[in-house]
Scaffold this motif. Sequence first.
Motif, PDB file in Angstrom:
ATOM      1  N   LEU A  89     -11.348 117.503 -52.406  1.00 47.68           N
ATOM      2  CA  LEU A  89     -11.778 118.625 -51.577  1.00 47.68           C
ATOM      3  C   LEU A  89     -11.818 118.241 -50.114  1.00 47.68           C
ATOM      4  O   LEU A  89     -11.777 117.062 -49.755  1.00 47.68           O
ATOM      5  N   VAL A  90     -11.914 119.266 -49.277  1.00 47.85           N
ATOM      6  CA  VAL A  90     -12.105 119.072 -47.841  1.00 47.85           C
ATOM      7  C   VAL A  90     -13.123 120.094 -47.366  1.00 47.85           C
ATOM      8  O   VAL A  90     -13.140 121.236 -47.843  1.00 47.85           O
ATOM      9  N   VAL A  91     -14.024 119.668 -46.496  1.00 49.99           N
ATOM     10  CA  VAL A  91     -14.997 120.569 -45.867  1.00 49.99           C
ATOM     11  C   VAL A  91     -14.628 120.670 -44.399  1.00 49.99           C
ATOM     12  O   VAL A  91     -14.469 119.648 -43.718  1.00 49.99           O
ATOM     13  N   ILE A  92     -14.460 121.902 -43.938  1.00 47.93           N
ATOM     14  CA  ILE A  92     -14.061 122.096 -42.550  1.00 47.93           C
ATOM     15  C   ILE A  92     -15.101 122.949 -41.821  1.00 47.93           C
ATOM     16  O   ILE A  92     -15.885 123.677 -42.438  1.00 47.93           O
ATOM     17  N   ASP A  93     -15.101 122.827 -40.496  1.00 54.17           N
ATOM     18  CA  ASP A  93     -15.942 123.655 -39.639  1.00 54.17           C
ATOM     19  C   ASP A  93     -15.004 124.658 -38.974  1.00 54.17           C
ATOM     20  O   ASP A  93     -14.341 124.353 -37.991  1.00 54.17           O
ATOM     21  N   LYS A  94     -14.916 125.845 -39.569  1.00 54.56           N
ATOM     22  CA  LYS A  94     -13.935 126.841 -39.115  1.00 54.56           C
ATOM     23  C   LYS A  94     -14.333 127.427 -37.767  1.00 54.56           C
ATOM     24  O   LYS A  94     -15.464 127.863 -37.587  1.00 54.56           O
ATOM     25  N   PRO A  95     -13.406 127.476 -36.821  1.00 55.97           N
ATOM     26  CA  PRO A  95     -13.710 128.130 -35.545  1.00 55.97           C
ATOM     27  C   PRO A  95     -13.652 129.644 -35.675  1.00 55.97           C
ATOM     28  O   PRO A  95     -12.948 130.181 -36.547  1.00 55.97           O
ATOM     29  N   ALA A  96     -14.373 130.344 -34.833  1.00 56.16           N
ATOM     30  CA  ALA A  96     -14.282 131.804 -34.786  1.00 56.16           C
ATOM     31  C   ALA A  96     -12.891 132.202 -34.320  1.00 56.16           C
ATOM     32  O   ALA A  96     -12.229 131.470 -33.573  1.00 56.16           O
ATOM     33  N   GLY A  97     -12.424 133.358 -34.789  1.00 55.25           N
ATOM     34  CA  GLY A  97     -11.112 133.850 -34.392  1.00 55.25           C
ATOM     35  C   GLY A  97      -9.992 133.431 -35.304  1.00 55.25           C
ATOM     36  O   GLY A  97      -8.854 133.885 -35.148  1.00 55.25           O
ATOM     37  N   LEU A 137     -14.988 133.079 -45.012  1.00 54.64           N
ATOM     38  CA  LEU A 137     -15.796 133.515 -43.873  1.00 54.64           C
ATOM     39  C   LEU A 137     -14.985 134.567 -43.129  1.00 54.64           C
ATOM     40  O   LEU A 137     -13.752 134.478 -43.058  1.00 54.64           O
ATOM     41  N   ASP A 138     -15.663 135.559 -42.566  1.00 50.60           N
ATOM     42  CA  ASP A 138     -14.968 136.549 -41.754  1.00 50.60           C
ATOM     43  C   ASP A 138     -14.215 135.851 -40.620  1.00 50.60           C
ATOM     44  O   ASP A 138     -14.603 134.764 -40.165  1.00 50.60           O
ATOM     45  N   LYS A 139     -13.174 136.490 -40.146  1.00 48.57           N
ATOM     46  CA  LYS A 139     -12.362 135.908 -39.074  1.00 48.57           C
ATOM     47  C   LYS A 139     -13.220 135.472 -37.886  1.00 48.57           C
ATOM     48  O   LYS A 139     -13.031 134.381 -37.330  1.00 48.57           O
ATOM     49  N   ASP A 140     -14.177 136.305 -37.486  1.00 50.78           N
ATOM     50  CA  ASP A 140     -14.980 135.992 -36.297  1.00 50.78           C
ATOM     51  C   ASP A 140     -16.313 135.330 -36.625  1.00 50.78           C
ATOM     52  O   ASP A 140     -17.214 135.283 -35.780  1.00 50.78           O
ATOM     53  N   THR A 141     -16.456 134.812 -37.843  1.00 51.17           N
ATOM     54  CA  THR A 141     -17.603 133.988 -38.214  1.00 51.17           C
ATOM     55  C   THR A 141     -17.153 132.540 -38.222  1.00 51.17           C
ATOM     56  O   THR A 141     -16.093 132.210 -38.757  1.00 51.17           O
ATOM     57  N   SER A 142     -17.936 131.670 -37.610  1.00 53.64           N
ATOM     58  CA  SER A 142     -17.611 130.242 -37.570  1.00 53.64           C
ATOM     59  C   SER A 142     -18.441 129.500 -38.609  1.00 53.64           C
ATOM     60  O   SER A 142     -19.399 130.028 -39.157  1.00 53.64           O
ATOM     61  N   GLY A 143     -18.038 128.243 -38.862  1.00 55.88           N
ATOM     62  CA  GLY A 143     -18.891 127.398 -39.682  1.00 55.88           C
ATOM     63  C   GLY A 143     -18.229 126.740 -40.870  1.00 55.88           C
ATOM     64  O   GLY A 143     -17.002 126.693 -40.995  1.00 55.88           O
ATOM     65  N   LEU A 144     -19.075 126.222 -41.759  1.00 57.20           N
ATOM     66  CA  LEU A 144     -18.662 125.332 -42.830  1.00 57.20           C
ATOM     67  C   LEU A 144     -18.027 126.067 -44.009  1.00 57.20           C
ATOM     68  O   LEU A 144     -18.541 127.082 -44.478  1.00 57.20           O
ATOM     69  N   MET A 145     -16.910 125.526 -44.466  1.00 53.08           N
ATOM     70  CA  MET A 145     -16.224 126.015 -45.658  1.00 53.08           C
ATOM     71  C   MET A 145     -15.741 124.819 -46.477  1.00 53.08           C
ATOM     72  O   MET A 145     -15.327 123.815 -45.918  1.00 53.08           O
ATOM     73  N   LEU A 287     -24.527 124.873 -33.617  1.00 53.61           N
ATOM     74  CA  LEU A 287     -23.873 126.069 -33.085  1.00 53.61           C
ATOM     75  C   LEU A 287     -22.672 125.685 -32.228  1.00 53.61           C
ATOM     76  O   LEU A 287     -22.726 124.709 -31.473  1.00 53.61           O
ATOM     77  N   PRO A 288     -21.593 126.433 -32.324  1.00 55.24           N
ATOM     78  CA  PRO A 288     -20.415 126.147 -31.500  1.00 55.24           C
ATOM     79  C   PRO A 288     -20.651 126.536 -30.044  1.00 55.24           C
ATOM     80  O   PRO A 288     -21.621 127.235 -29.706  1.00 55.24           O
ATOM     81  N   SER A 289     -19.723 126.123 -29.191  1.00 57.82           N
ATOM     82  CA  SER A 289     -19.893 126.279 -27.742  1.00 57.82           C
ATOM     83  C   SER A 289     -19.850 127.734 -27.272  1.00 57.82           C
ATOM     84  O   SER A 289     -20.281 128.026 -26.154  1.00 57.82           O
ATOM     85  N   ASP A 290     -19.334 128.639 -28.114  1.00 56.44           N
ATOM     86  CA  ASP A 290     -19.307 130.045 -27.673  1.00 56.44           C
ATOM     87  C   ASP A 290     -20.588 130.796 -28.040  1.00 56.44           C
ATOM     88  O   ASP A 290     -20.795 131.922 -27.588  1.00 56.44           O
TER      89      ASP A 290
END
Length: 301
Positions: A89-97, A137-145, A287-290
């Motif tokens: 597996l891989v865990v990523i921190d998805k960016p918004a957008g 996660l929704d396109k404009d939601t950031s975070g762990l997946m 929290l991300p920078s945005d």
Amino acid sequence: METQDHKFRVAVDGSRLDQFLAGQDTGLTRSRLQRLIVEGQVLVNGATAKPSNKVRSGDLVTLSVPPPRPSSLEPQDIPVTVVYQDESLVVIDKPAGLAVHPGPGHPDQTLVNALLAMCPDIQGIGGEIRPGIVHRLDKDTSGLMMVAKTHQAHIDLSAQIKERQTTKGYLALVEGTPTPTQGKIDAPVGRHPRRRTRMAVVVGGKEARTSYKVRDQFQAHSLLELYLETGRTHQIRVHMAHIGHPLVGDTTYGHASPLVDRHFLHAFHLAFKHPVTGEPLEFRTGLPSDLAPALDVLRNP
């Protein structure tokens, strides 16, 4: 990769064949199971059947999952933060957008395209269009997946989600302050009766439960920590709007905000068991920078 064979013994009469298989730990979506039934990859007591056929107690259902076909999706070099990775597996921190998988309006430049470049072996795992994907996660939601890299990991992680054995925590900035400041929203979510691109709390919708607590309170906003007991589309956004505290910046269920350029929602906490070893894994991200600057503005008006 070889064909994967699964055998299931029916315990209770009356279910449709596709419904019965959807209730088993196959790691496959109901639509894919229906395709496999139609293609003759599912046998009931040694004979082919239709998705709508009813199964009976004692029936032996055999499912054959052929090796994945080469995907038409293109690997693309898209920067994605990897939090953890091993052979399963891989865990990523998805960016918004960044959309999770291709769809109307975004045929490529998605997380799936990025994953195919990072982990070529996930091609076809769990399906051609969403290889490796076990939750979204929704396109404009950031975070762990978390993303599965093998068929077995896909089955196990999907089962953990279905059986609600995973922890998915979010941070959200909302308008106002909920009362009480800690509680649970238990309200069914389904397609909006008139605006079909939106979800809503509706009678007859799918069960949906969200726990929340106020983590920080400002003059006209609150930072909430939320945990999902179910995983419905737009669940947190719909539930918070339903109780009168929409997410800041949510132009679908609330309104735009000068504080942020998207809805303020970040998946900051993810916990589950390793699909092979059973070892508990837990991850947190800030929290991300945005989003973080919005809290600085509220703390220093």
